[in-house]
Design a protein around this motif. Structure first.
Motif, PDB file in Angstrom:
ATOM      1  N   LYS A   1       0.790  -1.199   0.128  1.00 42.61           N
ATOM      2  CA  LYS A   1       0.069   0.163   0.155  1.00 42.61           C
ATOM      3  C   LYS A   1       0.774   1.362  -0.026  1.00 42.61           C
ATOM      4  N   ASN A   2       1.796   1.220   0.648  1.00 38.45           N
ATOM      5  CA  ASN A   2       2.826   2.417   0.527  1.00 38.45           C
ATOM      6  C   ASN A   2       3.648   2.556  -0.542  1.00 38.45           C
ATOM      7  N   ALA A   3       3.798   1.533  -1.377  1.00 44.34           N
ATOM      8  CA  ALA A   3       4.351   1.437  -2.544  1.00 44.34           C
ATOM      9  C   ALA A   3       3.579   2.268  -3.681  1.00 44.34           C
ATOM     10  N   GLU A   4       2.257   1.751  -3.557  1.00 43.24           N
ATOM     11  CA  GLU A   4       1.359   2.217  -4.466  1.00 43.24           C
ATOM     12  C   GLU A   4       1.141   3.779  -4.096  1.00 43.24           C
ATOM     13  N   ASN A   5       0.910   4.340  -2.892  1.00 49.67           N
ATOM     14  CA  ASN A   5       1.074   5.654  -2.305  1.00 49.67           C
ATOM     15  C   ASN A   5       2.074   6.465  -3.183  1.00 49.67           C
ATOM     16  N   VAL A   6       3.317   5.884  -3.055  1.00 46.44           N
ATOM     17  CA  VAL A   6       4.508   6.600  -3.551  1.00 46.44           C
ATOM     18  C   VAL A   6       4.238   6.618  -5.251  1.00 46.44           C
ATOM     19  N   SER A   7       3.753   5.599  -5.858  1.00 47.92           N
ATOM     20  CA  SER A   7       3.654   5.597  -7.054  1.00 47.92           C
ATOM     21  C   SER A   7       2.762   6.618  -7.567  1.00 47.92           C
ATOM     22  N   GLN A   8       1.731   6.636  -6.824  1.00 51.75           N
ATOM     23  CA  GLN A   8       0.638   7.830  -7.141  1.00 51.75           C
ATOM     24  C   GLN A   8       1.256   9.260  -7.162  1.00 51.75           C
ATOM     25  N   GLY A   9       2.153   9.536  -6.287  1.00 51.46           N
ATOM     26  CA  GLY A   9       2.817  10.741  -6.143  1.00 51.46           C
ATOM     27  C   GLY A   9       3.811  10.785  -7.565  1.00 51.46           C
TER      28      GLY A   9
ATOM     29  N   LYS B   1       5.613  12.564 -26.128  1.00 52.49           N
ATOM     30  CA  LYS B   1       6.328  11.506 -25.531  1.00 52.49           C
ATOM     31  C   LYS B   1       5.790  11.396 -24.022  1.00 52.49           C
ATOM     32  N   LEU B   2       5.640  10.368 -23.723  1.00 46.54           N
ATOM     33  CA  LEU B   2       5.017   9.956 -22.255  1.00 46.54           C
ATOM     34  C   LEU B   2       5.916   8.903 -21.569  1.00 46.54           C
ATOM     35  N   ASP B   3       7.008   8.792 -20.981  1.00 53.55           N
ATOM     36  CA  ASP B   3       7.756   7.835 -20.180  1.00 53.55           C
ATOM     37  C   ASP B   3       6.720   7.327 -19.123  1.00 53.55           C
ATOM     38  N   ILE B   4       6.005   6.301 -19.609  1.00 59.35           N
ATOM     39  CA  ILE B   4       4.945   5.866 -18.461  1.00 59.35           C
ATOM     40  C   ILE B   4       4.995   4.409 -18.545  1.00 59.35           C
ATOM     41  N   LYS B   5       5.868   3.825 -19.326  1.00 58.42           N
ATOM     42  CA  LYS B   5       6.036   2.307 -19.353  1.00 58.42           C
ATOM     43  C   LYS B   5       6.490   1.743 -18.151  1.00 58.42           C
ATOM     44  N   TRP B   6       7.308   2.370 -17.283  1.00 60.22           N
ATOM     45  CA  TRP B   6       7.920   1.790 -16.105  1.00 60.22           C
ATOM     46  C   TRP B   6       6.492   1.932 -15.099  1.00 60.22           C
ATOM     47  N   LEU B   7       5.955   2.793 -15.178  1.00 64.59           N
ATOM     48  CA  LEU B   7       4.781   2.898 -14.166  1.00 64.59           C
ATOM     49  C   LEU B   7       3.790   1.902 -14.437  1.00 64.59           C
TER      50      LEU B   7
ATOM     51  N   LEU C   1       3.032  -4.503  -8.804  1.00 66.07           N
ATOM     52  CA  LEU C   1       2.136  -4.392  -7.532  1.00 66.07           C
ATOM     53  C   LEU C   1       0.787  -5.228  -7.323  1.00 66.07           C
ATOM     54  N   GLY C   2       0.289  -5.362  -8.683  1.00 67.77           N
ATOM     55  CA  GLY C   2      -1.089  -6.202  -8.588  1.00 67.77           C
ATOM     56  C   GLY C   2      -0.765  -7.580  -8.356  1.00 67.77           C
TER      57      GLY C   2
ATOM     58  N   ALA D   1       1.840  -8.695  -6.524  1.00 72.76           N
ATOM     59  CA  ALA D   1       2.340  -8.727  -5.257  1.00 72.76           C
ATOM     60  C   ALA D   1       0.933  -8.725  -4.246  1.00 72.76           C
ATOM     61  N   LYS D   2      -0.073  -8.063  -4.355  1.00 73.36           N
ATOM     62  CA  LYS D   2      -1.255  -7.993  -3.823  1.00 73.36           C
ATOM     63  C   LYS D   2      -2.107  -9.137  -3.828  1.00 73.36           C
ATOM     64  N   GLU D   3      -2.187  -9.871  -4.971  1.00 75.13           N
ATOM     65  CA  GLU D   3      -2.722 -11.278  -5.169  1.00 75.13           C
ATOM     66  C   GLU D   3      -1.996 -12.186  -4.546  1.00 75.13           C
ATOM     67  N   LEU D   4      -0.492 -12.254  -4.383  1.00 76.15           N
ATOM     68  CA  LEU D   4       0.290 -13.227  -3.672  1.00 76.15           C
ATOM     69  C   LEU D   4      -0.114 -13.150  -2.145  1.00 76.15           C
ATOM     70  N   ILE D   5      -0.018 -11.888  -2.010  1.00 75.02           N
ATOM     71  CA  ILE D   5      -0.341 -11.681  -0.223  1.00 75.02           C
ATOM     72  C   ILE D   5      -1.822 -12.282   0.011  1.00 75.02           C
ATOM     73  N   TYR D   6      -2.614 -12.132  -0.727  1.00 77.05           N
ATOM     74  CA  TYR D   6      -3.990 -12.529  -0.506  1.00 77.05           C
ATOM     75  C   TYR D   6      -4.144 -14.040  -0.612  1.00 77.05           C
ATOM     76  N   ALA D   7      -3.270 -14.666  -1.502  1.00 76.99           N
ATOM     77  CA  ALA D   7      -3.452 -16.315  -1.420  1.00 76.99           C
ATOM     78  C   ALA D   7      -2.536 -16.596  -0.336  1.00 76.99           C
ATOM     79  N   VAL D   8      -1.350 -16.206   0.122  1.00 77.63           N
ATOM     80  CA  VAL D   8      -0.546 -16.634   1.349  1.00 77.63           C
ATOM     81  C   VAL D   8      -1.449 -16.173   2.572  1.00 77.63           C
ATOM     82  N   ALA D   9      -2.301 -15.292   2.562  1.00 75.59           N
ATOM     83  CA  ALA D   9      -3.129 -14.816   3.963  1.00 75.59           C
ATOM     84  C   ALA D   9      -4.004 -15.873   3.855  1.00 75.59           C
ATOM     85  N   ILE D  10      -4.814 -16.270   2.940  1.00 72.52           N
ATOM     86  CA  ILE D  10      -5.910 -17.255   2.953  1.00 72.52           C
ATOM     87  C   ILE D  10      -5.384 -18.485   3.466  1.00 72.52           C
ATOM     88  N   LEU D  11      -4.237 -19.042   2.755  1.00 73.34           N
ATOM     89  CA  LEU D  11      -3.672 -20.292   3.235  1.00 73.34           C
ATOM     90  C   LEU D  11      -3.070 -20.243   4.730  1.00 73.34           C
TER      91      LEU D  11
END
Length: 326
Positions: free
Chosen positions: A70-78, A179-185, A192-193, A195-205
């Motif tokens: 979530k913090n990484a998402e907040n930084v990426s939004q900035g 020009k829009l350098d947004i590929k890295w975003l 991050l998507g 990572a979140k799915e992996l977190i949900y899977a690990v949490a459920i297990l």
């Protein structure tokens, strides 16, 4: 005969108890059994700590990773909000045509700000930053085109929206390219998507493992109190009255495990804080981990209490009912 045992002995004379007394006895009985179950945990500290530790650490791992994501998402939004679209105008575009273009695109709802940089100003800036100095004075003509910097609004800074806006701007009459350098975003969002799915899977297990462990612990408690349960049923105790101490045991496991998980997350994030500060210092930015608020504490406690209660309910309803006097 107590109202708690009412209905199990046929022909027993019922007491006349008012609704107010029933209401008071309901809470008194629950409070007494909750304290009794907490006392049982206190009398077996090693086994209780092991169960609480398993529950707490099982919640700590996904909670910590979720807060980091979530913090990484907040930084990426900035970072997204700081992005701009660069438009290179065609050579020989007249000033009136540039003015018309700027006036037209400034009215777009997706655009927050438009900045025009003439080719002469661009060459001066390039001359200062490149270090070429007077070497550029020998050029026959300015090779740089006029540039328009477009700042999207906060609703148009996502990779998809910004790409669509770039396509529309490139279709304008006097625009050569954009020009829009947004590929890295986009790659960051994809990562991050995942990572979140992996977190949900690990949490459920992990949560399923916690339910099974608490259920097995409650099962052992039921078997160790088999004789007491038989006597209580013989004197007319209701199933709900017998179930309550074991249910409260699961709740205590969940509550204490949630508090342990909260302190464990605090320690982990404090331990990682030094490395995060060193990383952000290299980019001349300040960053503070967020997510450890009161709402997060309530969510962690709610999840842990639910897991403890679910494990105890599964075990109680299966094993207590199988114990019947013959």
């Amino acid at each position: 005969m107590s109202i708690l045992f009412k209905g199990r002995i046929k022909g027993a004379e019922s007491n006349k108890i008012s609704g107010y007394q029933r209401f008071i006895m309901f809470f008194v009985s629950h409070f007494r059994q909750a304290l009794t179950s907490l006392g049982d945990l206190w009398r077996a500290p090693l086994a209780s700590l092991m169960t609480i530790g398993v529950l707490g650490l099982s919640i700590t791992l996904p909670s910590t990773f979720y807060i980091l994501v979530k913090n990484a998402e907040n930084v990426s939004q900035g970072w997204q909000q700081a992005s701009e679209i660069t438009l290179f105008l065609r050579k020989g575009t007249q000033s009136k045509d540039v003015s018309q273009l700027l006036t037209r695109i400034e009215l777009w709802p997706e655009i927050e700000r438009v900045t025009f940089i003439p080719a002469a100003d661009g060459l001066k800036e390039f001359q200062q930053q490149s270090g070429l100095g007077e070497a550029l004075n020998y050029l026959d003509e300015n090779p740089l085109p006029d540039v328009v910097l477009v700042k999207p609004t906060s609703k148009s800074v996502t990779p998809t929206a910004a790409s669509d806006l770039l396509t529309r701007l490139e279709n304008e009459r006097f625009v050569e390219s954009g020009k829009l350098d947004i590929k890295w975003l986009e790659r960051l969002h994809s990562f991050l998507g995942i990572a979140k799915e992996l977190i949900y899977a690990v949490a459920i297990l992990l949560f399923l493992a916690v339910v099974l462990i608490i259920g097995n612990t409650i099962r052992l408690n039921i078997l160790s109190n088999r004789d007491e349960i038989l006597v209580m049923k013989l004197v007319g105790a209701t199933d709900a009255f017998i179930h309550r101490p074991f249910m409260y045991t699961g709740i205590w496991y969940g509550l204490l495990g949630g508090l342990l998980a909260w302190f464990a997350v605090l320690i982990l994030l404090w331990w990682m804080g030094g490395s995060i500060d060193n990383l952000t210092a290299q980019y001349d930015r300040d960053f503070d981990l967020t997510g450890l608020d009161f709402t997060s504490l309530l969510v962690m406690l709610g999840v842990s209490v639910f897991l403890g209660l679910a494990g105890s309910m599964i075990s109680v309803h299966r094993h207590v009912r199988s114990i019947e006097p013959r």
